[in-house]
Design a protein around this motif. Structure first.
Motif, PDB file in Angstrom:
ATOM      1  N   ASN A  82     -15.769 -66.950 -47.879  1.00  0.00           N
ATOM      2  CA  ASN A  82     -15.065 -68.034 -47.177  1.00  0.00           C
ATOM      3  C   ASN A  82     -15.136 -69.336 -47.971  1.00  0.00           C
ATOM      4  O   ASN A  82     -15.126 -70.410 -47.392  1.00  0.00           O
ATOM      5  N   TYR A  83     -15.189 -69.243 -49.272  1.00  0.00           N
ATOM      6  CA  TYR A  83     -15.408 -70.415 -50.128  1.00  0.00           C
ATOM      7  C   TYR A  83     -14.057 -70.967 -50.585  1.00  0.00           C
ATOM      8  O   TYR A  83     -13.460 -70.489 -51.541  1.00  0.00           O
ATOM      9  N   LEU A  84     -13.564 -71.998 -49.870  1.00  0.00           N
ATOM     10  CA  LEU A  84     -12.218 -72.487 -50.141  1.00  0.00           C
ATOM     11  C   LEU A  84     -12.135 -73.952 -50.550  1.00  0.00           C
ATOM     12  O   LEU A  84     -11.185 -74.337 -51.230  1.00  0.00           O
ATOM     13  N   GLY A  85     -13.067 -74.777 -50.161  1.00  0.00           N
ATOM     14  CA  GLY A  85     -12.882 -76.216 -50.324  1.00  0.00           C
ATOM     15  C   GLY A  85     -13.523 -76.844 -51.535  1.00  0.00           C
ATOM     16  O   GLY A  85     -13.293 -78.024 -51.811  1.00  0.00           O
ATOM     17  N   TYR A  86     -14.315 -76.095 -52.285  1.00  0.00           N
ATOM     18  CA  TYR A  86     -15.051 -76.681 -53.408  1.00  0.00           C
ATOM     19  C   TYR A  86     -14.564 -76.094 -54.730  1.00  0.00           C
ATOM     20  O   TYR A  86     -14.128 -74.942 -54.791  1.00  0.00           O
ATOM     21  N   PRO A  87     -14.657 -76.869 -55.809  1.00  0.00           N
ATOM     22  CA  PRO A  87     -14.074 -76.448 -57.094  1.00  0.00           C
ATOM     23  C   PRO A  87     -14.959 -75.520 -57.906  1.00  0.00           C
ATOM     24  O   PRO A  87     -15.381 -75.846 -59.016  1.00  0.00           O
ATOM     25  N   GLY A  88     -15.266 -74.360 -57.349  1.00  0.00           N
ATOM     26  CA  GLY A  88     -16.071 -73.387 -58.075  1.00  0.00           C
ATOM     27  C   GLY A  88     -15.443 -72.012 -58.004  1.00  0.00           C
ATOM     28  O   GLY A  88     -15.069 -71.562 -56.921  1.00  0.00           O
ATOM     29  N   ASN A  89     -15.314 -71.348 -59.134  1.00  0.00           N
ATOM     30  CA  ASN A  89     -14.779 -69.989 -59.189  1.00  0.00           C
ATOM     31  C   ASN A  89     -15.917 -69.011 -58.936  1.00  0.00           C
ATOM     32  O   ASN A  89     -16.881 -68.951 -59.713  1.00  0.00           O
ATOM     33  N   THR A 230     -10.369 -85.463 -57.931  1.00  0.00           N
ATOM     34  CA  THR A 230     -11.296 -84.665 -57.138  1.00  0.00           C
ATOM     35  C   THR A 230     -10.673 -84.164 -55.840  1.00  0.00           C
ATOM     36  O   THR A 230     -10.844 -83.001 -55.471  1.00  0.00           O
ATOM     37  N   PHE A 231      -9.915 -85.014 -55.147  1.00  0.00           N
ATOM     38  CA  PHE A 231      -9.455 -84.599 -53.827  1.00  0.00           C
ATOM     39  C   PHE A 231      -8.012 -84.125 -53.801  1.00  0.00           C
ATOM     40  O   PHE A 231      -7.689 -83.158 -53.107  1.00  0.00           O
ATOM     41  N   LYS A 232      -7.124 -84.769 -54.545  1.00  0.00           N
ATOM     42  CA  LYS A 232      -5.703 -84.404 -54.485  1.00  0.00           C
ATOM     43  C   LYS A 232      -5.229 -83.608 -55.694  1.00  0.00           C
ATOM     44  O   LYS A 232      -4.084 -83.157 -55.721  1.00  0.00           O
ATOM     45  N   GLY A 233      -6.093 -83.456 -56.693  1.00  0.00           N
ATOM     46  CA  GLY A 233      -5.698 -82.698 -57.870  1.00  0.00           C
ATOM     47  C   GLY A 233      -4.635 -83.374 -58.714  1.00  0.00           C
ATOM     48  O   GLY A 233      -3.929 -82.716 -59.484  1.00  0.00           O
ATOM     49  N   ALA A 234      -4.499 -84.691 -58.602  1.00  0.00           N
ATOM     50  CA  ALA A 234      -3.468 -85.414 -59.349  1.00  0.00           C
ATOM     51  C   ALA A 234      -3.851 -85.554 -60.813  1.00  0.00           C
ATOM     52  O   ALA A 234      -5.039 -85.617 -61.161  1.00  0.00           O
ATOM     53  N   VAL A 235      -2.830 -85.627 -61.673  1.00  0.00           N
ATOM     54  CA  VAL A 235      -3.036 -85.800 -63.108  1.00  0.00           C
ATOM     55  C   VAL A 235      -2.485 -87.158 -63.507  1.00  0.00           C
ATOM     56  O   VAL A 235      -1.277 -87.422 -63.385  1.00  0.00           O
ATOM     57  N   ASP A 236      -3.368 -88.044 -63.971  1.00  0.00           N
ATOM     58  CA  ASP A 236      -2.918 -89.357 -64.434  1.00  0.00           C
ATOM     59  C   ASP A 236      -1.991 -89.197 -65.634  1.00  0.00           C
ATOM     60  O   ASP A 236      -2.175 -88.298 -66.465  1.00  0.00           O
ATOM     61  N   ASP A 237      -1.015 -90.074 -65.731  1.00  0.00           N
ATOM     62  CA  ASP A 237      -0.008 -90.015 -66.786  1.00  0.00           C
ATOM     63  C   ASP A 237      -0.538 -90.698 -68.048  1.00  0.00           C
ATOM     64  O   ASP A 237      -0.470 -91.916 -68.187  1.00  0.00           O
ATOM     65  N   LEU A 238      -1.093 -89.891 -68.958  1.00  0.00           N
ATOM     66  CA  LEU A 238      -1.690 -90.427 -70.177  1.00  0.00           C
ATOM     67  C   LEU A 238      -0.675 -91.214 -70.991  1.00  0.00           C
ATOM     68  O   LEU A 238      -0.975 -92.320 -71.485  1.00  0.00           O
ATOM     69  N   ASP A 239       0.518 -90.673 -71.151  1.00  0.00           N
ATOM     70  CA  ASP A 239       1.540 -91.353 -71.958  1.00  0.00           C
ATOM     71  C   ASP A 239       1.905 -92.705 -71.366  1.00  0.00           C
ATOM     72  O   ASP A 239       2.090 -93.685 -72.096  1.00  0.00           O
ATOM     73  N   HIS A 398     -17.537 -73.354 -41.745  1.00  0.00           N
ATOM     74  CA  HIS A 398     -17.288 -71.936 -41.973  1.00  0.00           C
ATOM     75  C   HIS A 398     -16.461 -71.707 -43.235  1.00  0.00           C
ATOM     76  O   HIS A 398     -16.775 -70.828 -44.048  1.00  0.00           O
ATOM     77  N   TRP A 399     -15.411 -72.508 -43.413  1.00  0.00           N
ATOM     78  CA  TRP A 399     -14.538 -72.344 -44.582  1.00  0.00           C
ATOM     79  C   TRP A 399     -14.960 -73.236 -45.745  1.00  0.00           C
ATOM     80  O   TRP A 399     -14.310 -73.246 -46.787  1.00  0.00           O
ATOM     81  N   GLN A 400     -16.028 -73.999 -45.556  1.00  0.00           N
ATOM     82  CA  GLN A 400     -16.605 -74.841 -46.609  1.00  0.00           C
ATOM     83  C   GLN A 400     -15.558 -75.773 -47.215  1.00  0.00           C
ATOM     84  O   GLN A 400     -15.353 -75.823 -48.434  1.00  0.00           O
ATOM     85  N   LEU A 401     -14.883 -76.503 -46.323  1.00  0.00           N
ATOM     86  CA  LEU A 401     -13.832 -77.419 -46.732  1.00  0.00           C
ATOM     87  C   LEU A 401     -14.417 -78.776 -47.107  1.00  0.00           C
ATOM     88  O   LEU A 401     -15.406 -79.214 -46.521  1.00  0.00           O
ATOM     89  N   GLN A 402     -13.811 -79.430 -48.068  1.00  0.00           N
ATOM     90  CA  GLN A 402     -14.130 -80.823 -48.340  1.00  0.00           C
ATOM     91  C   GLN A 402     -13.161 -81.685 -47.542  1.00  0.00           C
ATOM     92  O   GLN A 402     -11.968 -81.386 -47.464  1.00  0.00           O
ATOM     93  N   CYS A 403     -13.688 -82.767 -46.952  1.00  0.00           N
ATOM     94  CA  CYS A 403     -12.869 -83.638 -46.113  1.00  0.00           C
ATOM     95  C   CYS A 403     -13.003 -85.085 -46.557  1.00  0.00           C
ATOM     96  O   CYS A 403     -14.062 -85.516 -47.037  1.00  0.00           O
ATOM     97  N   LEU A 404     -11.920 -85.833 -46.397  1.00  0.00           N
ATOM     98  CA  LEU A 404     -11.903 -87.255 -46.734  1.00  0.00           C
ATOM     99  C   LEU A 404     -10.928 -87.942 -45.789  1.00  0.00           C
ATOM    100  O   LEU A 404      -9.720 -87.683 -45.844  1.00  0.00           O
ATOM    101  N   GLY A 405     -11.448 -88.812 -44.923  1.00  0.00           N
ATOM    102  CA  GLY A 405     -10.578 -89.478 -43.966  1.00  0.00           C
ATOM    103  C   GLY A 405      -9.884 -88.469 -43.073  1.00  0.00           C
ATOM    104  O   GLY A 405     -10.515 -87.619 -42.444  1.00  0.00           O
ATOM    105  N   ASN A 406      -8.554 -88.542 -43.026  1.00  0.00           N
ATOM    106  CA  ASN A 406      -7.757 -87.613 -42.222  1.00  0.00           C
ATOM    107  C   ASN A 406      -7.406 -86.335 -42.963  1.00  0.00           C
ATOM    108  O   ASN A 406      -6.675 -85.491 -42.438  1.00  0.00           O
TER     109      ASN A 406
END
Length: 461
Positions: A82-89, A230-239, A398-406
């Protein structure tokens, strides 16, 4: 006034699995009251260390300890399902082939490229791993330096340290969506830090970056770029960041860019027609985690920088017959072997397949959530699906979710299967009817954008 969301006390998930595990395991630990005069030194919570008794049979004690470890293994296996919310394979079973190496204490103290009198090290494996990442990030073997770290935080510490030593009066610029280690680094290094606003996607807002660079034109800039926030998986625009620095009048010797690629460093390089982060561009360092997408069973990471920068911090240490160039002194000698092993097993083709599978599953989860009228978001270059925060803490545990605000999120790592997502969706959709009833779910427009919000106000927009 904020809406009140009742906790579902009748959750069919039952008690937290660890509660049952702890009760069972405690039954196997000898009664602390039988330990005589020194019992006050042994008493602790849960898994206290129990001193062996003189008359105790060593075979029986080993059997007793093995039972506890075996039950803990069963507990981990259940939680991994049930490991869904954390960044581990959690696909780690192939590493069992390396278990025989645990009989050795392997220490990679010192510079990975320098010989040492200490023979129990794995630096040849380490250099092999570093060479692979150097090729991935487009820097020649004779132009790079790097090492295998204890994880993304240590890698960030090293990258920003090089920037500070190169530009001692520099200001650290990092977005509000950056990993928390960046703000810790600023405090510990006593650096002035400018926090840059982010867009609804989680990406750095380069308009805000421009404004703050122009306010500090008299001082160099040390920029942290996040490749997978960390939370939204966004990639900053290096260029765009580089263009913004140029537009603000910063020449190449007035800025240093560190790329924190802990989350998406194994995703972006395998995508077509997307901007790449590479040393062909004016960056100073890149860091990545080995225990996240790659799935090493212990925290580890990689830091790569330009070789010419390392002399800023290098010091010769006679009694280890090496150079002190790393943040840590003693370094885990097993983790480079584990990283080398999995890179050889998977190779470029295998990693690309993992990325494609994860992206496909992430899109499937996002589609199902949207179909059910649940606010959700998935960035183009991401495997992180953001959605409305469940109001039931038991469900979150149970699902080991990470939460932030809403918000909550699911990180669709290689171990996450469609079957696992189906179980999660079934549980979420069923319980969501109980959580809200006549109460509307929260509005996530400010968190994920109006187009991704499915609240009563924005659902029809």
């Amino acid at each position: 006034m904020a809406s009140h969301f009742p906790v579902n006390k009748l959750s069919t998930n039952g008690a937290e699995p660890s509660d049952h595990y702890d009760r069972e395991a405690m039954m196997m630990i000898p009664d602390q009251n039988d330990m005589g005069e020194e019992s006050n030194l042994q008493v602790g919570e849960d898994f206290a260390v129990v001193e062996p008794k003189d008359e105790e049979c060593s075979v029986e004690r080993l059997h007793h300890l093995s039972k506890i470890v075996t039950q803990f293994q069963d507990h981990l296996r259940e939680r991994a399902s049930n490991y869904l919310g954390y960044p581990g394979n959690q696909n780690c079973s192939h590493y069992l082939a390396l278990s025989t190496l645990l009989q050795f204490n392997i220490n990679n103290a010192g510079d990975p490229f320098k010989k040492s009198d200490h023979g129990l090290h794995s630096k040849k494996f380490e250099v092999g791993v570093l060479d692979w990442f150097a090729r991935l990030w487009g820097i020649d073997k004779d132009e790079y330096w790097g090492y295998v770290t204890n994880g993304g935080t240590e890698s960030n510490f090293h990258g920003i340290l090089l920037g500070r030593e190169l530009l001692p009066n520099g200001i650290l610029y990092t977005s509000e969506e950056s990993h928390y280690s960046l703000f810790k680094i600023a405090r510990m290094y006593r650096m002035d830090c400018e926090t840059i606003a982010s867009l609804a996607t989680g990406e750095m807002d380069c308009d805000d970056l421009r404004d703050k660079l122009l306010m500090n034109k008299d001082r160099p800039a040390i920029i942290n770029i996040t490749i997978g926030t960390t939370f939204k998986g966004a990639v900053d625009d290096l260029d765009l960041v580089v263009q913004t620095l140029t537009d603000c009048g910063f020449s190449d010797n007035q800025f240093y860019i560190h790329c924190d690629a802990a989350i998406s460093g194994f995703v972006v390089p395998f995508l077509k027609q997307v901007p790449k982060f590479t040393f062909k561009k004016p960056i100073g360092s890149v860091s990545i985690s080995g225990h996240k997408f790659l799935g090493c069973p212990m925290p580890c990471g990689v830091l790569i920088t330009r070789r010419r920068y390392i002399n800023l911090i290098s010091r010769s240490i006679e009694y280890i017959a090496s150079f002190d160039t790393t943040i840590a002194g003693s370094r885990n000698g097993h983790s480079p072997i584990f990283m080398w092993y999995v890179l050889n097993i998977k190779g470029w083709k295998g990693l690309k397949q993992d990325v494609e599978k994860c992206r496909k599953n992430a899109r499937y989860l996002r589609h199902r959530l949207k179909k059910e009228g649940i606010s959700s978001m998935l960035n183009e270059m991401s495997i992180t699906v953001v959605f409305e925060r469940p109001p039931d803490n038991e469900f979150v545990r149970h699902w080991q979710l990470q939460c932030l605000g809403n918000m909550a999120h699911v990180l669709v790592m290689p171990h996450v299967t469609v079957e696992m997502l189906e179980r999660f969706l079934y549980d979420l959709i069923r319980k969501r009817k109980t959580w809200y009833g006549k109460v509307h779910p929260p509005c996530l427009a400010e968190d994920v954008g109006i187009c991704n919000c499915a609240c009563a106000v924005h659902a029809c927009i």
